[in-house]
Design a protein around this motif. Structure first.
Motif, PDB file in Angstrom:
ATOM      1  N   GLU A 122       0.726  -0.914   0.513  1.00  0.00           N
ATOM      2  CA  GLU A 122      -0.552   0.035  -0.094  1.00  0.00           C
ATOM      3  C   GLU A 122       1.101   1.611  -0.245  1.00  0.00           C
ATOM      4  O   GLU A 122       0.899   2.584  -0.742  1.00  0.00           O
ATOM      5  CB  GLU A 122      -0.839  -0.324   1.149  1.00  0.00           C
ATOM      6  N   GLU A 131       0.930   2.136  -7.324  1.00  0.00           N
ATOM      7  CA  GLU A 131      -0.749   2.281  -7.731  1.00  0.00           C
ATOM      8  C   GLU A 131      -1.368   2.993  -7.128  1.00  0.00           C
ATOM      9  O   GLU A 131      -2.725   3.612  -7.010  1.00  0.00           O
ATOM     10  CB  GLU A 131      -0.717   2.761  -9.778  1.00  0.00           C
ATOM     11  N   ARG A 132      -1.705   1.437  -6.718  1.00  0.00           N
ATOM     12  CA  ARG A 132      -3.162   1.142  -5.960  1.00  0.00           C
ATOM     13  C   ARG A 132      -2.989  -0.113  -5.082  1.00  0.00           C
ATOM     14  O   ARG A 132      -1.821  -0.559  -5.822  1.00  0.00           O
ATOM     15  CB  ARG A 132      -4.465   1.011  -6.947  1.00  0.00           C
ATOM     16  N   PRO A 133      -3.734  -0.328  -3.934  1.00  0.00           N
ATOM     17  CA  PRO A 133      -3.437  -0.948  -2.980  1.00  0.00           C
ATOM     18  C   PRO A 133      -3.356  -2.544  -3.967  1.00  0.00           C
ATOM     19  O   PRO A 133      -4.046  -3.072  -5.236  1.00  0.00           O
ATOM     20  CB  PRO A 133      -4.421  -1.061  -2.268  1.00  0.00           C
ATOM     21  N   ASN A 134      -2.056  -3.096  -3.250  1.00  0.00           N
ATOM     22  CA  ASN A 134      -2.467  -4.925  -4.134  1.00  0.00           C
ATOM     23  C   ASN A 134      -1.549  -5.913  -2.779  1.00  0.00           C
ATOM     24  O   ASN A 134       0.058  -5.825  -3.125  1.00  0.00           O
ATOM     25  CB  ASN A 134      -0.599  -4.682  -4.812  1.00  0.00           C
TER      26      ASN A 134
END
Length: 301
Positions: free
Chosen positions: A177, A183-186
Motif C-alpha cells: 500500500e 499505484e493502487r493497493p496490491n
C-alpha cells in the motif's frame, strides 16, 4: 512439503534447488537414481526474478508436479543460495548456474519457466545450450534496454525502504500500500515481499543484499537482448500481465523475433503475473505445456 537439493553453480557457489510437489513414488529400494525415482517425467526448471526466491513458484510447481519433475532454483544472491560478497553477479554467472543446475539435477532437456530476470537468464541459456532446453516460458521480461535512468530509480527505491520493518504486517502494508511505486493497493505484492524477509535482532530485513541486487541488475539494464532472443530455437511462450512491465507492442515484437514464438496475456495482473493471478497464469501457460507434451509424444512414437 519442500525438498531441498544442493547444486554447485559457477565458481563453486552453492545453490539451493527445491521440489514443492509430492515426492515421487518409489518401490522403497535404496540407490535409485533421481531419473528413475521420477519415472522419467519431463523436467521443468523455474527461475524467479530479481529479489525473488524459489518459494514464489511453489503453487506453480505443485500443479506441474503431476506431469513433470518441477524444480525451482534459488539463484545466487537470493533465497537460501550463497550470497558471496565478492562473488560474480554477471549475466554469464547466472546463465552458467542454470546450466550447471540442469546438468546436476538431470533435468535436461527441460522446459524453462522464468519471471523477469529469470526469464532473461532462461532465454540466454536456451540460445547458448539448445540441447538443454526443449521449451521456454518468458514471464513479463523486456528484451529492450532499460537504461541508466531505470537503474537510478531502483537505487533510490532501495533507499526508501523503511528497514528494519518491525513486523511482517508492516512489510505487507508498506509493499502492498505505502510504497511510492504502488499505484493502487496490491495485497499480493505485499505477500511477495513478506516472503523475502527474515527476522533479525532489530526487526525484519530482506534475505538479499540490495547492493548485490543492483550489481546483478546493472549487468542487463544497459543492453538490449533481441539478438539472443532470435537465437532461441525451441517453442517459446511470451506471457505478460496487462498492467506489467512488458508492454503489448514489445511482447508481440518478441514473439515475431522468436523463431517459434507464441503470445499470452493475463488480465488484472501486474508484473508479478504468476503471483498476482495464479489461476489465470495457469490457464495461460497450460495449453502451451500441453502442446509441448503432445509434440514430444509424437517424436517418441
Amino acid at each position: 512439503m519442500a525438498r531441498r537439493i544442493d547444486v554447485t553453480g559457477a565458481g563453486g557457489v552453492r545453490l539451493a534447488a527445491w521440489e514443492f510437489g509430492d515426492p515421487p513414488k518409489t518401490d522403497g529400494t535404496h540407490g535409485t537414481d533421481q531419473a528413475d525415482a521420477h519415472g522419467g517425467l519431463p523436467g521443468v526448471l523455474l527461475l524467479h526474478g530479481l529479489m525473488g526466491r524459489a518459494s514464489h513458484w511453489a503453487p506453480t510447481a505443485r500443479w506441474l508436479s503431476a506431469r513433470h519433475r518441477a524444480v525451482a532454483l534459488d539463484q545466487r544472491g537470493h533465497g537460501r543460495s550463497d550470497k558471496p560478497p565478492q562473488g560474480a553477479y554477471t549475466r554469464e554467472a547466472y546463465v552458467e548456474d542454470v546450466e550447471a543446475a540442469l546438468e546436476q539435477l538431470g533435468l535436461g532437456p527441460a522446459v524453462l519457466i522464468g519471471h523477469a530476470m529469470g526469464a532473461l537468464t532462461a532465454w540466454q541459456l536456451a540460445a547458448k545450450r539448445p540441447d538443454l532446453v526443449r521449451g521456454l516460458i518468458i514471464c513479463d521480461m523486456r528484451a529492450s534496454a532499460l537504461g541508466a535512468a531505470s537503474q537510478h530509480v531502483w537505487a533510490e527505491w532501495f533507499k526508501a525502504w523503511p528497514v528494519p520493518f518491525a513486523t511482517l504486517a508492516d512489510v505487507r502494508k508498506w509493499f502492498g500500500e505505502d510504497d511510492p511505486w504502488v499505484e493502487r493497493p496490491n495485497p499480493a505484492r505485499g505477500e511477495f515481499y513478506a516472503e523475502v524477509m527474515a527476522e533479525s535482532p532489530d526487526g525484519w530485513r530482506p534475505v538479499f543484499e540490495p547492493e548485490q541486487m543492483l550489481r546483478s541488475r546493472e549487468t542487463w539494464v544497459y543492453d538490449a537482448h533481441w539478438e539472443e532472443l532470435a537465437q532461441v530455437r525451441c517453442p517459446t511462450l511470451v506471457v505478460r500481465g496487462l498492467d506489467g512491465e512488458l508492454g503489448r507492442a514489445e511482447a508481440q515484437e518478441m514473439v515475431r523475433v522468436l523463431p517459434r514464438g507464441q503470445y499470452a496475456e493475463v488480465a488484472d495482473a501486474g508484473h508479478l503475473v504468476h503471483y498476482d493471478q495464479p489461476e489465470a497464469w495457469r490457464a495461460a501457460i497450460e495449453p502451451f505445456l500441453d502442446t509441448l507434451g503432445a509434440s514430444e509424444s509424437q517424436e517418441m512414437g
